[in-house]
Scaffold this active site. Structure first.
Site, PDB file in Angstrom:
ATOM      1  CE  LYS A 103      -1.950   2.993   1.866  1.00 12.66           C
ATOM      2  NZ  LYS A 103      -1.750   4.409   1.605  1.00 12.66           N
ATOM      3  CD  GLU A 152      12.846   0.666   8.226  1.00  9.80           C
ATOM      4  OE1 GLU A 152      12.772   1.440   7.436  1.00  9.80           O
ATOM      5  OE2 GLU A 152      13.538  -0.387   8.084  1.00  9.80           O
ATOM      6  CB  CYS A 169      13.087   9.162   8.591  1.00 11.47           C
ATOM      7  SG  CYS A 169      14.336   8.055   7.854  1.00 11.47           S
ATOM      8  CD  GLU A 182       9.343  13.151  11.634  1.00 14.17           C
ATOM      9  OE1 GLU A 182       8.361  12.734  11.844  1.00 14.17           O
ATOM     10  OE2 GLU A 182      10.400  12.340  11.084  1.00 14.17           O
TER      11      GLU A 182
HETATM   12  P1  NAD Z   1       2.310   8.503   7.155  1.00 17.07           P
HETATM   13  O1  NAD Z   1       2.544   7.919   8.793  1.00 17.07           O
HETATM   14  O2  NAD Z   1       1.234   9.662   7.415  1.00 17.07           O
HETATM   15  O3  NAD Z   1       2.270   7.510   6.000  1.00 17.07           O
HETATM   16  C1  NAD Z   1       2.628   6.675   5.792  1.00 17.07           C
HETATM   17  C2  NAD Z   1       1.797   5.535   4.972  1.00 17.07           C
HETATM   18  O4  NAD Z   1       0.714   5.019   6.271  1.00 17.07           O
HETATM   19  C3  NAD Z   1       1.085   6.076   3.976  1.00 17.07           C
HETATM   20  O5  NAD Z   1       0.866   4.841   3.003  1.00 17.07           O
HETATM   21  C4  NAD Z   1      -0.266   6.086   4.622  1.00 17.07           C
HETATM   22  O6  NAD Z   1      -1.470   5.842   3.638  1.00 17.07           O
HETATM   23  C5  NAD Z   1      -0.460   5.132   5.598  1.00 17.07           C
HETATM   24  N1  NAD Z   1      -1.418   5.164   6.823  1.00 17.07           N
HETATM   25  C6  NAD Z   1      -1.693   6.304   7.309  1.00 17.07           C
HETATM   26  N2  NAD Z   1      -2.549   6.134   8.420  1.00 17.07           N
HETATM   27  C7  NAD Z   1      -2.693   4.741   8.511  1.00 17.07           C
HETATM   28  C8  NAD Z   1      -3.673   3.828   9.182  1.00 17.07           C
HETATM   29  N3  NAD Z   1      -4.289   4.231  10.197  1.00 17.07           N
HETATM   30  N4  NAD Z   1      -3.219   2.461   9.077  1.00 17.07           N
HETATM   31  C9  NAD Z   1      -2.738   2.188   7.916  1.00 17.07           C
HETATM   32  N5  NAD Z   1      -1.880   2.792   7.164  1.00 17.07           N
HETATM   33  C10 NAD Z   1      -1.888   3.837   7.322  1.00 17.07           C
HETATM   34  O7  NAD Z   1       3.774   9.098   6.780  1.00 17.07           O
HETATM   35  P2  NAD Z   1       4.154   9.899   5.743  1.00 17.07           P
HETATM   36  O8  NAD Z   1       3.843  11.204   5.987  1.00 17.07           O
HETATM   37  O9  NAD Z   1       4.017   9.307   4.409  1.00 17.07           O
HETATM   38  O10 NAD Z   1       5.684   9.813   5.796  1.00 17.07           O
HETATM   39  C11 NAD Z   1       6.560  10.884   6.470  1.00 17.07           C
HETATM   40  C12 NAD Z   1       6.878  10.095   8.004  1.00 17.07           C
HETATM   41  O11 NAD Z   1       7.753   8.858   7.669  1.00 17.07           O
HETATM   42  C13 NAD Z   1       7.726  10.761   8.778  1.00 17.07           C
HETATM   43  O12 NAD Z   1       7.466  10.808  10.141  1.00 17.07           O
HETATM   44  C14 NAD Z   1       9.207  10.457   8.659  1.00 17.07           C
HETATM   45  O13 NAD Z   1      10.177  10.507   9.629  1.00 17.07           O
HETATM   46  C15 NAD Z   1       8.871   8.993   8.552  1.00 17.07           C
HETATM   47  N6  NAD Z   1       9.700   8.149   7.911  1.00 17.07           N
HETATM   48  C16 NAD Z   1      10.580   7.186   8.686  1.00 17.07           C
HETATM   49  C17 NAD Z   1      11.576   6.559   8.128  1.00 17.07           C
HETATM   50  C18 NAD Z   1      12.391   5.470   8.949  1.00 17.07           C
HETATM   51  O14 NAD Z   1      13.282   4.905   8.222  1.00 17.07           O
HETATM   52  N7  NAD Z   1      12.345   5.710  10.064  1.00 17.07           N
HETATM   53  C19 NAD Z   1      11.865   6.692   6.722  1.00 17.07           C
HETATM   54  C20 NAD Z   1      11.059   7.478   5.713  1.00 17.07           C
HETATM   55  C21 NAD Z   1       9.999   8.179   6.379  1.00 17.07           C
END
Ligand code: NAD
Length: 494
Positions: free
Chosen positions: A186, A262, A296, A398
């Site tokens: 997804k 992550e 991130c 963040e």
């Molecule tokens: P997000 O959590 O908003 O979304 C990530 C994914 O989760 C999307 O596909 C979204 O549709 C899905 N999602 C959202 N709510 C959900 C739910 N309730 N159930 C199932 N799926 C759900 O994150 P984002 O805004 O896309 O990405 C940015 C974030 O990702 C930042 O916090 C960043 O630090 C983190 N990040 C972490 C790493 C790492 O390796 N630790 C790497 C990249 C990004």
């Protein structure tokens, strides 16, 4: 079989990819190019029927050709997927650029090469796996032989973010498939294009139907939540925000899914007075502003020893002001937009909050007004603050944008205490020429990875992940293999 996904020459169409076919159905939603604000694609939100069909297709793949495939053939298949990505390299670059607005040079050098490399790396990682064996004395004076066989988990759900779409999704899909699982991806609702394209590659290189599936949509009350709650899914591997991780953990509790997370970060960098200052300035400018700060691992807090504070701040200001914002294909552009209007509002909210919390704005601090099509894009200025207290909200939450606070320190102990005083624990970056200190401080950091005199450099066989609220588990090399497979012990009475 429908292996082509394109339905309109004008707008990309991102259909759900289920059982080796792009299927009709699902509510269409618009995908915008953040560099221009223009709609460039439609994706189709998978409903419960489509998610059910994807889970069924994945389960069938495990019973069929994919599940029966010998390891050597599976490894060849992973390399063929990497070849397939490289064969359509330009299509992938354009898809990634259209969804994210990022500079061409970044997608061309980082996102797409790493997307292909992930399949090769994990093809290698499963080549020479061993398992434990114990010969045991039994109570009746005989012997028993215990040995483990490694098995896939089953159907694995992959939920990925928008910042490095292909790179981060394949970082999980490749090891999951290398271990023989069938996956359902997804992708982020902001960036469905490169994952959809990967579906085309899977069909073209002959990956068995159902081994790789894509469902599009959002998180709550949509495809993301349907996947996390689905009883047919054995594991969820997720990259994204910490609060989303919390929601997924609750949803996944119902059938005790395995989880790998992550999550977010509020990473610290520490610059000691003995550092190579030019290298520290250049390295941390790259770290803070690459991908418009939407990484991130980016340092949003930079602690600098007081005697070199002014030199460092002046240098960082110069680097920030030298960045060239603009459309992805424009000459020399190395600074793109934020992912969406909504995210720009969030980042600009932090820019205002920093001022309210007493920041001196060294550079930036506002939206970027550009010409032509980019005028409609979601650009903000790269921003550097000083004068903030370590306890300010902008130093604790963040931001996920191109902004960092630079804060002075006087002793090594103080720098360590400040860096560790965070609910997050993803990465740190330490700049010093004293290698004893580098080791001492690196070991003291409460993070998953500490860089010394570098950032974003990593052998992909090493463990990657976060501590505290930055994640659960480790991926990379054998650590990924340990998550995506599980040993099953066989005990033979001899
Ligand atoms: P997000 O959590 O908003 O979304 C990530 C994914 O989760 C999307 O596909 C979204 O549709 C899905 N999602 C959202 N709510 C959900 C739910 N309730 N159930 C199932 N799926 C759900 O994150 P984002 O805004 O896309 O990405 C940015 C974030 O990702 C930042 O916090 C960043 O630090 C983190 N990040 C972490 C790493 C790492 O390796 N630790 C790497 C990249 C990004």
């Amino acid at each position: 079989m429908q292996t082509e996904n394109q339905t309109s020459p004008a707008l990309r169409s991102c259909k759900n990819y289920v059982g080796g076919e792009f299927v009709d159905g699902g509510r269409p939603f618009e995908i915008r190019n953040p560099a221009t604000g223009d709609v460039h694609a439609h994706a189709f939100e998978a409903d419960a029927d489509i998610v059910d069909a994807a889970v069924a297709a994945a389960a069938n793949a495990l019973k069929g050709d994919w599940g029966q495939m010998p390891l050597a053939k599976r490894r060849q298949m992973l390399n063929a997927i990497a070849d397939g990505i490289e064969a359509r390299f330009d299509d992938f670059v354009e898809a990634e650029i259209a969804d994210t607005g990022k500079p061409y040079s970044l997608a061309d050098h980082l996102d797409i090469p790493r997307g292909a490399a992930n399949f090769r790396i994990f093809s290698d990682a499963v080549a020479n796996l061993s398992t434990e064996t114990f010969q045991q004395d039994t109570p009746d004076g005989g012997k028993a032989l215990n040995y483990a066989v490694r098995k896939p988990l089953g159907v694995v759900g992959i939920i990925s973010p928008w910042n490095l779409p292909l790179l981060l999704m394949t970082w999980k899909a490749a090891p999951a498939m290398a271990c023989g699982n069938a996956v359902i991806v997804k992708p982020s609702e902001e960036t469905p294009s490169s994952t959809t394209l990967l579906g085309e590659v899977m069909s073209s290189v002959g990956v068995p139907d159902g081994a790789f599936n894509v469902v599009h949509g959002f998180g709550p009350d949509s495809a993301g939540e349907l996947l996390t709650k689905h009883p047919g899914v054995r594991a969820i591997t997720f990259t994204g925000e910490t609060r989303t991780g919390e929601a997924i953990m609750k949803a996944a509790a119902a059938n005790v899914k395995a989880l790998s997370f992550e999550l977010g970060g509020k990473n610290a960098a520490i610059v000691f007075a003995d550092a190579d200052m030019d290298a520290a300035i250049a390295g941390l400018a790259r770290a803070a502003f690459l991908n418009t700060g939407q990484v991130c691992l980016a340092p949003e807090r930079i602690y600098v020893e007081r005697s070199v504070f002014d030199t460092f701040v002046a240098g960082l200001k110069g680097k920030a002001e030298a960045l060239k914002p603009g459309l992805p294909h424009a000459d020399g552009v190395d600074f793109g937009p934020l992912i969406s209007e909504e995210h720009r509002e969030k980042v600009l909210g932090y820019y205002q909050l920093a001022v309210d919390e007493g920041a001196t704005v060294v550079t930036g601090g506002g939206a970027l007004d550009l010409d032509d099509a980019a005028a409609r894009g979601y650009f903000v200025e790269p921003t550097v603050w000083t004068g903030l207290s370590h306890d300010a909200r902008v130093c604790r939450e963040e931001i996920f944008g191109p902004a960092c606070a630079v804060i002075p320190f006087d002793t090594e102990e103080e720098a360590i205490r400040l860096a560790n005083d965070s609910e997050y624990g993803l990465a740190s970056s330490i700049w010093t020429t004293d290698m004893s200190r580098a080791h001492r401080v690196g070991e003291a950091m409460e993070v998953g990875i500490s860089w010394v005199n570098c950032w974003f450099l990593r052998d992909l066989r090493t463990p990657f992940g976060g501590v505290k609220m930055s994640g659960i588990g480790r991926e990379g090399g054998v650590h990924s293999i340990n998550f995506y497979s599980e040993p099953s012990n066989i005990c033979i009475k001899l």
